[in-house]
Scaffold this motif. Sequence first.
Motif, PDB file in Angstrom:
ATOM      1  N   SER A 128       0.819  -1.221   0.000  1.00 37.51           N
ATOM      2  CA  SER A 128       0.000   0.000   0.000  1.00 37.51           C
ATOM      3  C   SER A 128       0.847   1.262   0.000  1.00 37.51           C
ATOM      4  O   SER A 128       0.370   2.337  -0.363  1.00 37.51           O
ATOM      5  CB  SER A 128      -0.941   0.006   1.209  1.00 37.51           C
ATOM      6  N   GLU A 129       2.119   1.133   0.396  1.00 39.77           N
ATOM      7  CA  GLU A 129       3.001   2.301   0.479  1.00 39.77           C
ATOM      8  C   GLU A 129       3.824   2.509  -0.787  1.00 39.77           C
ATOM      9  O   GLU A 129       4.573   3.491  -0.887  1.00 39.77           O
ATOM     10  CB  GLU A 129       3.934   2.140   1.684  1.00 39.77           C
ATOM     11  N   VAL A 130       3.694   1.632  -1.773  1.00 37.24           N
ATOM     12  CA  VAL A 130       4.422   1.802  -3.038  1.00 37.24           C
ATOM     13  C   VAL A 130       3.881   3.039  -3.759  1.00 37.24           C
ATOM     14  O   VAL A 130       2.667   3.206  -3.926  1.00 37.24           O
ATOM     15  CB  VAL A 130       4.278   0.558  -3.931  1.00 37.24           C
ATOM     16  N   GLU A 131       4.787   3.902  -4.171  1.00 35.26           N
ATOM     17  CA  GLU A 131       4.399   5.156  -4.816  1.00 35.26           C
ATOM     18  C   GLU A 131       3.580   4.872  -6.078  1.00 35.26           C
ATOM     19  O   GLU A 131       3.941   4.034  -6.899  1.00 35.26           O
ATOM     20  CB  GLU A 131       5.637   5.973  -5.180  1.00 35.26           C
ATOM     21  N   GLY A 132       2.479   5.579  -6.217  1.00 35.40           N
ATOM     22  CA  GLY A 132       1.626   5.446  -7.401  1.00 35.40           C
ATOM     23  C   GLY A 132       0.465   4.492  -7.222  1.00 35.40           C
ATOM     24  O   GLY A 132      -0.479   4.500  -8.021  1.00 35.40           O
ATOM     25  N   ILE A 133       0.496   3.652  -6.193  1.00 33.35           N
ATOM     26  CA  ILE A 133      -0.588   2.698  -5.966  1.00 33.35           C
ATOM     27  C   ILE A 133      -1.680   3.372  -5.138  1.00 33.35           C
ATOM     28  O   ILE A 133      -1.450   3.792  -4.006  1.00 33.35           O
ATOM     29  CB  ILE A 133      -0.083   1.422  -5.255  1.00 33.35           C
ATOM     30  N   ARG A 134      -2.877   3.475  -5.733  1.00 31.99           N
ATOM     31  CA  ARG A 134      -3.999   4.150  -5.070  1.00 31.99           C
ATOM     32  C   ARG A 134      -4.872   3.196  -4.284  1.00 31.99           C
ATOM     33  O   ARG A 134      -5.485   3.578  -3.278  1.00 31.99           O
ATOM     34  CB  ARG A 134      -4.866   4.862  -6.118  1.00 31.99           C
ATOM     35  N   ARG A 135      -4.988   1.968  -4.770  1.00 33.16           N
ATOM     36  CA  ARG A 135      -5.860   0.995  -4.114  1.00 33.16           C
ATOM     37  C   ARG A 135      -5.196  -0.379  -4.063  1.00 33.16           C
ATOM     38  O   ARG A 135      -4.552  -0.784  -5.024  1.00 33.16           O
ATOM     39  CB  ARG A 135      -7.204   0.864  -4.851  1.00 33.16           C
ATOM     40  N   VAL A 136      -5.403  -1.070  -2.932  1.00 32.42           N
ATOM     41  CA  VAL A 136      -4.901  -2.440  -2.780  1.00 32.42           C
ATOM     42  C   VAL A 136      -6.048  -3.316  -2.296  1.00 32.42           C
ATOM     43  O   VAL A 136      -6.726  -2.980  -1.314  1.00 32.42           O
ATOM     44  CB  VAL A 136      -3.730  -2.525  -1.776  1.00 32.42           C
ATOM     45  N   ARG A 137      -6.259  -4.419  -2.991  1.00 32.82           N
ATOM     46  CA  ARG A 137      -7.249  -5.416  -2.587  1.00 32.82           C
ATOM     47  C   ARG A 137      -6.542  -6.747  -2.352  1.00 32.82           C
ATOM     48  O   ARG A 137      -5.375  -6.912  -2.718  1.00 32.82           O
ATOM     49  CB  ARG A 137      -8.325  -5.580  -3.665  1.00 32.82           C
ATOM     50  N   PHE A 138      -7.251  -7.711  -1.795  1.00 34.78           N
ATOM     51  CA  PHE A 138      -6.683  -9.048  -1.628  1.00 34.78           C
ATOM     52  C   PHE A 138      -7.804 -10.081  -1.657  1.00 34.78           C
ATOM     53  O   PHE A 138      -8.951  -9.800  -1.341  1.00 34.78           O
ATOM     54  CB  PHE A 138      -5.869  -9.171  -0.336  1.00 34.78           C
ATOM     55  N   MET A 139      -7.433 -11.294  -2.030  1.00 32.43           N
ATOM     56  CA  MET A 139      -8.395 -12.382  -2.189  1.00 32.43           C
ATOM     57  C   MET A 139      -7.628 -13.700  -2.100  1.00 32.43           C
ATOM     58  O   MET A 139      -6.660 -13.888  -2.840  1.00 32.43           O
ATOM     59  CB  MET A 139      -9.080 -12.244  -3.551  1.00 32.43           C
TER      60      MET A 139
END
Length: 480
Positions: free
Chosen positions: A260-271
Amino acid sequence: MERKLIDKILAEAPAEEPARQYFFADECRKIITEKENLKGRKLTCCINTFGCQMNAKDSEKLLGILKTIGYEESDSEQSDFVLYNTCTVRENANERVYGRLGVLKTYKKRNPDMITAVCGCMMQEKHVVETIKKSYRHVNLIFGTHNIYKLAELLFMYLAEDRNQTELLEGTDKIVENLPSERKFNYKSGVNIMFGCNNFCSYCIVPYVRGRERSRSPEEIISEVRRLSADGVTEIMLLGQNVNSYKADISFPQLLKQVSEVEGIRRVRFMTSHPKDLSDELIEVIRDNPSICRHVHLPLQSGSSRILKIMNRRYDKETYISLAEKIRREIPGVSITTDIIVGFPGETEEDFQETLDVVRKVRFDSAFTFIYSKRTGTKAAEMPDQVPKDIVDERFRRLLDLVTEISKEQTALYEGCTMEVMAEEVNSRDPSLISGRLSNNSIVHFKGSSDLIGSVINVHLDEAKGFYYYGTIAHDVSVS
């Protein structure tokens, strides 16, 4: 191709992966180029994917390999190369594949040069492979879940030897990444963090066809996410049969936070999450990191503690409800979705009422509801007291009615609010609409143009329509 030349090429191939597959992709490209020159056109390929998001991710790799070899993507099953990436979680998935293979036989008669292939979870079942070899002899390549990465090598052997190829592995501890991949979407991507499953739920075939759990290193995962971000990806879906079982130098919650802290990533999901080991740490990481989506998929399967024990789920009704309540309490605005099986062997009306009770108490935002499907090789398939079809169908209808009613009420909670929507695609039914998702995974349709796709936009949720919304771009539009 002469045997001497084949042996020479095989001797030159690197032993290490993925360099070996890039080598065979180059060799395949030479042969495909010759065929293109003879036909006077580019050769086409079509991949039909059945099943879960991990299969969809595998298909992106398979397509990347085929495009590296020289094929052009097509959505027609009358292409020069047709591949089915299969699922075997439920019996109807198998039947669909057999049906499509029958149709392919007709297509292949019209185009004898067509290459047909099947891979994925169905191929890890010996009786399935025997059926295909006996009744669908027009299938040229058969491989399973553990050697998806070897498509280029298997295709080379088929082209060189003009002989059908079958390669199946019982299991593996190998993880091969950094292969060519052709993403379906420019702005979002799945990222495999682990493979396989150790849970052995009594109804589930997955551990037998996907193998034991194997986790990628956090360094490899973060490196892949950074490459995707640099390529314009803003939403990441971390994939695993049970992400909570991720075992490496760090825990899954710690990995999720780093992604989630990687620059440019706005959304993180998981499954997908398994309730037995969803930790307080994970709940806190979701709560404290706004780029991690407010959505937890938490498979229930049954609300009966007695049935859950027979299923080998390793939690009971009360534990599940308590966990769901904690998630709702700690993460404002979260949606909880689930999977529920109706008609598990021995399920009584009292057991089924326990399931309905959990649905009423947890108030799922949506639920994937399934009729139990007997899978050969699982413990449940041998259990007595298989529930009669008419009873299962009636229970399924009652469950679906309750889930639908509660889902509508949950969706209506946000009617009239303005919320951030990730614009995903032009609506297939109405091209004047863009379809996107809220952080909680709810779908929103709104007026807009295709240049918005991949952007996060403020949308006013005008009307809740059960499982989705109609909305309007807010006056204080925020496009990013």
